[in-house]
Write an enzyme that holds these catalytic residues in place. Structure first.
Site, short mmCIF file in Angstrom:
data_model
loop_
_atom_site.label_atom_id
_atom_site.label_comp_id
_atom_site.label_asym_id
_atom_site.label_seq_id
_atom_site.Cartn_x
_atom_site.Cartn_y
_atom_site.Cartn_z
N LYS A 1 0.83 -1.21 0.00
CA LYS A 1 0.00 0.00 0.00
C LYS A 1 0.87 1.26 0.00
CE LYS A 1 -2.05 -1.17 3.88
NZ LYS A 1 -1.38 -2.46 4.16
N ARG B 1 -9.90 0.76 8.39
CA ARG B 1 -9.43 -0.59 8.70
C ARG B 1 -10.50 -1.39 9.45
NH1 ARG B 1 -3.65 0.44 8.71
NH2 ARG B 1 -2.45 -1.47 8.76
N ARG C 1 11.23 -5.58 5.28
CA ARG C 1 10.99 -4.15 5.04
C ARG C 1 11.96 -3.26 5.83
NH1 ARG C 1 5.06 -1.83 5.40
NH2 ARG C 1 5.04 -2.89 7.43
N ARG D 1 10.90 -0.98 11.30
CA ARG D 1 9.82 -0.66 12.22
C ARG D 1 9.78 -1.65 13.37
NH1 ARG D 1 4.58 0.23 8.44
NH2 ARG D 1 3.70 -0.96 10.17
N ARG E 1 -1.00 -8.90 13.36
CA ARG E 1 -1.57 -7.93 12.42
C ARG E 1 -2.37 -8.62 11.33
NH1 ARG E 1 3.94 -5.25 11.36
NH2 ARG E 1 2.99 -4.17 9.59
P1 ADP Z 1 0.97 -1.86 7.51
O1 ADP Z 1 2.10 -1.27 6.72
O2 ADP Z 1 1.34 -3.13 8.20
O3 ADP Z 1 -0.30 -2.02 6.75
P2 ADP Z 1 0.43 0.67 8.91
O4 ADP Z 1 1.69 1.46 8.85
O5 ADP Z 1 -0.67 1.07 8.03
O6 ADP Z 1 0.76 -0.89 8.74
O7 ADP Z 1 -0.12 0.65 10.41
C1 ADP Z 1 0.72 0.29 11.48
C2 ADP Z 1 -0.10 0.13 12.73
O8 ADP Z 1 -0.76 1.37 13.06
C3 ADP Z 1 -1.23 -0.90 12.67
O9 ADP Z 1 -0.79 -2.22 12.94
C4 ADP Z 1 -2.17 -0.37 13.76
O10 ADP Z 1 -1.69 -0.66 15.04
C5 ADP Z 1 -2.06 1.15 13.58
N1 ADP Z 1 -3.05 1.67 12.62
C6 ADP Z 1 -2.79 2.24 11.40
N2 ADP Z 1 -3.94 2.59 10.78
C7 ADP Z 1 -4.95 2.22 11.62
C8 ADP Z 1 -6.37 2.27 11.53
N3 ADP Z 1 -6.98 2.79 10.45
N4 ADP Z 1 -7.08 1.78 12.58
C9 ADP Z 1 -6.49 1.27 13.67
N5 ADP Z 1 -5.16 1.17 13.80
C10 ADP Z 1 -4.38 1.63 12.79
P1 ADP Z 2 2.14 -1.88 3.21
O1 ADP Z 2 2.12 -0.37 3.21
O2 ADP Z 2 0.95 -2.47 2.53
O3 ADP Z 2 2.38 -2.46 4.55
P2 ADP Z 2 4.76 -1.61 1.86
O4 ADP Z 2 4.51 -0.76 0.66
O5 ADP Z 2 5.44 -0.97 3.01
O6 ADP Z 2 3.38 -2.33 2.30
O7 ADP Z 2 5.58 -2.89 1.38
C1 ADP Z 2 5.98 -3.91 2.29
C2 ADP Z 2 7.38 -4.43 1.90
O8 ADP Z 2 7.26 -5.15 0.67
C3 ADP Z 2 8.40 -3.34 1.64
O9 ADP Z 2 9.66 -3.79 2.08
C4 ADP Z 2 8.38 -3.13 0.14
O10 ADP Z 2 9.65 -2.70 -0.36
C5 ADP Z 2 8.05 -4.52 -0.37
N1 ADP Z 2 7.20 -4.51 -1.57
C6 ADP Z 2 6.20 -3.63 -1.89
N2 ADP Z 2 5.63 -3.96 -3.07
C7 ADP Z 2 6.26 -5.10 -3.49
C8 ADP Z 2 6.12 -5.93 -4.65
N3 ADP Z 2 5.20 -5.69 -5.59
N4 ADP Z 2 6.95 -7.01 -4.75
C9 ADP Z 2 7.86 -7.27 -3.79
N5 ADP Z 2 8.06 -6.53 -2.68
C10 ADP Z 2 7.27 -5.44 -2.53
#
Ligand code: ADP
Ligand code: ADP
Length: 214
Positions: free
Chosen positions: A19, A94, A133, A159, A170
């Site tokens: 994302k 979410r 990541r 992170r 998660r």
């Molecule tokens: P990911 O990259 O794993 O999708 P995010 O960076 O979006 O994670 O979110 C990290 C953490 O922040 C989540 O595991 C949760 O604890 C909190 N968080 C983020 N967005 C939300 C939301 N919309 N509702 C509740 N918790 C959230």
């Molecule tokens: P999210 O925001 O959904 O948690 P991220 O964009 O942070 O996901 O991506 C999670 C990890 O996967 C990062 O280390 C990123 O570099 C890697 N990644 C993202 N897109 C791809 C893809 N299409 N193929 C392989 N690795 C990816």
């Protein structure tokens, strides 16, 4: 100032689906602000606020932050001037209550969502995505130790919630609390499913095609 049409999009998907990676690319093209609740909560934590401290504890355990807290943050953010012409929400909503609160706010502002992009990646591939990541300590740019290694000299950080234990929690939260928003948006005709298990370029392309068709 800009001739770009208004566009309001949501990116949904399991942790590590890509994302953040896709949001950064798409907002450059679409010229809309990238609103990531994860980034906002991490910024609050960094700033040492009470909200940030409480949220941080939940985040590290892979729990969700309470709906009212996150809804409050997003409502304030989308009311800012730069979000009047649109936004890309990443990681919000979410839960069903978050989706309903967003709908109510958009309705009150007499604007509509243009699409909800679901980036699909199977559970078995998520752990590797998350544990590999890293992000640039200065710019926040996202890398992966295996799939997209940072250039030499770039100072990267991991992170605290990108551990095997937290990612399992998660992922369980995603299936229990976030997955129910998928049929909610599908019923509104807004859902666009995209295969997240291909190169980042291919994912971006698939998203753009899906949105153009909409
Ligand atoms: P990911 O990259 O794993 O999708 P995010 O960076 O979006 O994670 O979110 C990290 C953490 O922040 C989540 O595991 C949760 O604890 C909190 N968080 C983020 N967005 C939300 C939301 N919309 N509702 C509740 N918790 C959230
Ligand atoms: P999210 O925001 O959904 O948690 P991220 O964009 O942070 O996901 O991506 C999670 C990890 O996967 C990062 O280390 C990123 O570099 C890697 N990644 C993202 N897109 C791809 C893809 N299409 N193929 C392989 N690795 C990816």
């Amino acid at each position: 100032m800009s001739n770009n049409p208004e566009v309001r999009l949501i990116l949904v998907g399991p942790p590590g689906a890509g994302k953040g990676t896709q949001a950064k690319r798409l907002v450059d093209t679409l010229q809309i602000p990238h609103i990531s609740t994860g980034d906002m909560l991490r910024a609050a934590r960094e700033a040492g606020t009470e909200l940030g401290r409480k949220a941080g504890e939940l985040m590290d355990r892979g729990e969700l932050v309470p709906d009212d807290v996150v809804i409050g943050l997003v409502m304030e953010r989308i009311a800012e001037p730069d979000a009047k012409r649109g936004f890309m929400l990443d990681g919000f909503p979410r839960t069903r209550p978050q989706a309903e609160a967003l709908d109510a706010a958009l309705e009150a502002a007499a604007v509509e969502l243009d699409g909800v992009v679901l980036i699909e990646v199977e559970d078995a591939k998520i752990e590797r995505r998350i544990t590999g990541r890293r992000s640039d300590a200065v710019t926040g740019d996202i890398y992966h130790m295996e799939f997209d290694p940072p250039p030499d000299g770039v100072d990267v950080v991991q992170r605290p919630d990108d551990t095997v234990e937290a990612v399992r929690a998660r992922l369980a939260k995603y299936h229990a609390s976030t997955a129910p928003i998928i049929p909610y948006y599908d019923a509104q005709g807004l859902l666009r499913r995209v295969n997240g298990d291909q190169s980042p370029d291919a994912v971006t392309h698939e998203i753009m095609v899906a949105l153009e068709r909409a």
